[in-house]
Design a protein around this motif. Structure first.
Motif, short mmCIF file in Angstrom:
data_model
loop_
_atom_site.label_atom_id
_atom_site.label_comp_id
_atom_site.label_asym_id
_atom_site.label_seq_id
_atom_site.Cartn_x
_atom_site.Cartn_y
_atom_site.Cartn_z
N ILE A 188 -8.55 -57.67 1.20
CA ILE A 188 -7.28 -58.14 0.61
C ILE A 188 -7.34 -59.66 0.43
O ILE A 188 -6.97 -60.19 -0.59
CB ILE A 188 -6.09 -57.70 1.48
CG1 ILE A 188 -5.98 -56.18 1.40
CG2 ILE A 188 -4.78 -58.37 1.04
CD1 ILE A 188 -5.13 -55.54 2.45
N ASN A 189 -7.85 -60.35 1.45
CA ASN A 189 -7.88 -61.81 1.37
C ASN A 189 -9.19 -62.37 1.94
O ASN A 189 -9.23 -62.79 3.10
CB ASN A 189 -6.66 -62.37 2.13
CG ASN A 189 -6.44 -63.83 1.81
OD1 ASN A 189 -7.33 -64.48 1.21
ND2 ASN A 189 -5.31 -64.36 2.21
N PRO A 190 -10.26 -62.36 1.11
CA PRO A 190 -11.56 -62.80 1.64
C PRO A 190 -11.54 -64.21 2.23
O PRO A 190 -12.22 -64.46 3.23
CB PRO A 190 -12.49 -62.75 0.41
CG PRO A 190 -11.79 -61.94 -0.61
CD PRO A 190 -10.33 -61.98 -0.30
N GLN A 191 -10.75 -65.12 1.65
CA GLN A 191 -10.78 -66.51 2.11
C GLN A 191 -10.31 -66.66 3.56
O GLN A 191 -10.69 -67.62 4.23
CB GLN A 191 -9.93 -67.43 1.21
CG GLN A 191 -10.64 -67.92 -0.04
CD GLN A 191 -10.73 -66.85 -1.11
OE1 GLN A 191 -10.00 -65.86 -1.06
NE2 GLN A 191 -11.63 -67.03 -2.06
N SER A 192 -9.48 -65.72 4.03
CA SER A 192 -9.01 -65.88 5.41
C SER A 192 -9.71 -64.92 6.39
O SER A 192 -9.32 -64.82 7.54
CB SER A 192 -7.49 -65.67 5.47
OG SER A 192 -7.21 -64.33 5.14
N SER A 193 -10.75 -64.24 5.90
CA SER A 193 -11.47 -63.31 6.78
C SER A 193 -12.60 -64.04 7.51
O SER A 193 -13.09 -65.08 7.05
CB SER A 193 -12.09 -62.17 5.96
OG SER A 193 -11.08 -61.40 5.36
N ILE A 194 -13.01 -63.46 8.63
CA ILE A 194 -14.17 -63.97 9.36
C ILE A 194 -15.35 -63.02 9.06
O ILE A 194 -15.25 -61.82 9.29
CB ILE A 194 -13.93 -63.95 10.89
CG1 ILE A 194 -12.59 -64.60 11.26
CG2 ILE A 194 -15.09 -64.61 11.64
CD1 ILE A 194 -12.51 -66.07 11.01
N PHE A 195 -16.42 -63.60 8.53
CA PHE A 195 -17.57 -62.78 8.09
C PHE A 195 -18.70 -62.82 9.10
O PHE A 195 -19.06 -63.89 9.61
CB PHE A 195 -18.09 -63.30 6.75
CG PHE A 195 -17.17 -63.01 5.60
CD1 PHE A 195 -17.33 -61.86 4.83
CD2 PHE A 195 -16.11 -63.87 5.31
CE1 PHE A 195 -16.46 -61.58 3.79
CE2 PHE A 195 -15.23 -63.59 4.27
CZ PHE A 195 -15.41 -62.44 3.50
N TYR A 196 -19.27 -61.66 9.37
CA TYR A 196 -20.49 -61.52 10.16
C TYR A 196 -21.50 -60.82 9.26
O TYR A 196 -21.22 -59.72 8.77
CB TYR A 196 -20.24 -60.68 11.41
CG TYR A 196 -19.49 -61.41 12.51
CD1 TYR A 196 -18.15 -61.70 12.37
CD2 TYR A 196 -20.14 -61.81 13.67
CE1 TYR A 196 -17.47 -62.38 13.37
CE2 TYR A 196 -19.47 -62.49 14.67
CZ TYR A 196 -18.13 -62.78 14.52
OH TYR A 196 -17.46 -63.46 15.50
N VAL A 197 -22.64 -61.47 9.02
CA VAL A 197 -23.62 -60.93 8.08
C VAL A 197 -24.95 -60.74 8.81
O VAL A 197 -25.46 -61.67 9.44
CB VAL A 197 -23.83 -61.87 6.88
CG1 VAL A 197 -24.66 -61.18 5.80
CG2 VAL A 197 -22.51 -62.36 6.31
N SER A 198 -25.51 -59.53 8.74
CA SER A 198 -26.74 -59.23 9.48
C SER A 198 -27.67 -58.36 8.65
O SER A 198 -27.24 -57.37 8.04
CB SER A 198 -26.34 -58.48 10.76
OG SER A 198 -27.46 -57.93 11.38
N GLY A 199 -28.95 -58.74 8.61
CA GLY A 199 -29.91 -57.94 7.85
C GLY A 199 -31.13 -58.76 7.51
O GLY A 199 -31.38 -59.81 8.12
N PRO A 200 -31.93 -58.30 6.54
CA PRO A 200 -33.13 -59.05 6.15
C PRO A 200 -32.75 -60.47 5.69
O PRO A 200 -31.72 -60.65 5.01
CB PRO A 200 -33.68 -58.24 4.96
CG PRO A 200 -33.05 -56.90 5.06
CD PRO A 200 -31.73 -57.09 5.73
#
Ligand SMILES: Cc1cc2nc3c(=O)[nH]c(=O)nc-3n(C[C@H](O)[C@H](O)[C@H](O)COP(=O)(O)OP(=O)(O)OC[C@H]3O[C@@H](n4cnc5c(N)ncnc54)[C@H](O)[C@@H]3O)c2cc1C
Length: 232
Positions: A188-200
């Motif tokens: 809904i609101n990417p700018q206020s989300s906390i992102f965790y990114v994992s992979g190659p």
């Protein structure tokens, strides 16, 4: 510390889970990893040590390693791991790593987006089961890209999604990719989300750049690179 293999099971073709019992009472934070050593008098050039996320959640007590095997170009380390028998032990060090869910974010009621590429899913299994076991809210959208329909931990994630309406899981199967449009349509609101990114590593680096271009503050993007895989 010594880890004794107590269980070994196939997850999906090419991916196996190993469950180890530590010889000491081991505490860790969901998302952390260990360094593992299997002695080999003549390992290949990649050596006899590897890092693997602890895919189990701390309440499960035992250490879960879930890893992909390459049938053609597998390393000597993976061959040694695959041939470990129940009751045999290996050495490990740790836990270590800061790819963990920050308590402050939880208490502030933040919304999270977990993005996984392939076997990069392992820390998210640990984190999600940990939140569930602690009775904490799971305000998480999981975007999970995989090379095919053989999706590791799918049953566990689907069960959690049924239990928590605030946990949304999207499986993205190759050739579909996680890109800006998909992120925007999933959150809904990417700018206020906390992102965790994992992979190659190439995927994680690409997505970090995408998120920053979308205006996500770099402090709100955490990453875990899995070296040794060029693709999901
Ligand atoms: C913090 C952290 C956590 C991690 N957690 C996990 C985890 O939970 N699960 C997991 O599976 N992995 C995890 N990894 C990655 C793991 O450490 C290995 O790098 C990965 O599993 C590849 O293993 P391998 O090197 O034994 O190669 P293999 O799995 O045997 O082969 C993988 C690919 O590497 C290619 N390859 C062969 N030789 C080379 C070479 N010399 N250089 C580059 N590529 C080569 C092969 O063609 C093959 O496609 C983690 C890494 C880190 C740093």
């Amino acid at each position: 510390m010594k880890l004794t293999l107590v269980k070994k099971e196939a997850e999906v073709p090419g991916v196996t889970t190993f469950i180890f019992q530590p010889d000491t009472l081991l505490g860790w934070r969901a998302g952390q990893f260990l360094r593992y050593h299997i002695p080999n008098p003549s390992p290949d050039e990649r050596g006899a040590n590897r890092f693997f996320t602890i895919a189990s959640s701390p309440f499960e007590k035992n250490i879960q390693v879930t890893t992909r095997f390459d049938s053609e170009h597998g390393s000597s380390f993976k061959k040694d791991l695959a041939s470990l028998n129940i009751g045999e032990a290996l050495d490990a060090e740790g836990p270590m790593g800061g790819f963990v869910v920050d308590d402050v974010f939880i208490s502030e009621g933040k919304k999270f987006c977990f993005i996984a590429g392939g076997i990069g899913i392992t820390p998210f299994r640990s984190m999600l089961l940990d939140l569930d076991q602690k009775g904490l809210p799971i305000n998480v959208t999981l975007l999970y890209a995989n090379r095919d329909q053989n999706i590791v931990f799918k049953d566990e994630f689907d069960k959690l999604a049924q239990k928590y309406p605030t946990f949304k899981v999207h499986y993205i199967v190759d050739p579909q990719k996680i890109d800006e449009d998909l992120i925007k349509s999933s959150l809904i609101n990417p700018q206020s989300s906390i992102f965790y990114v994992s992979g190659p590593a190439p995927m994680v680096k690409g997505l970090e750049a995408t998120l920053e271009d979308m205006g996500v503050d770099e402090d709100n993007i955490k990453h875990d690179y899995f070296p040794g895989y060029s693709e999901i």
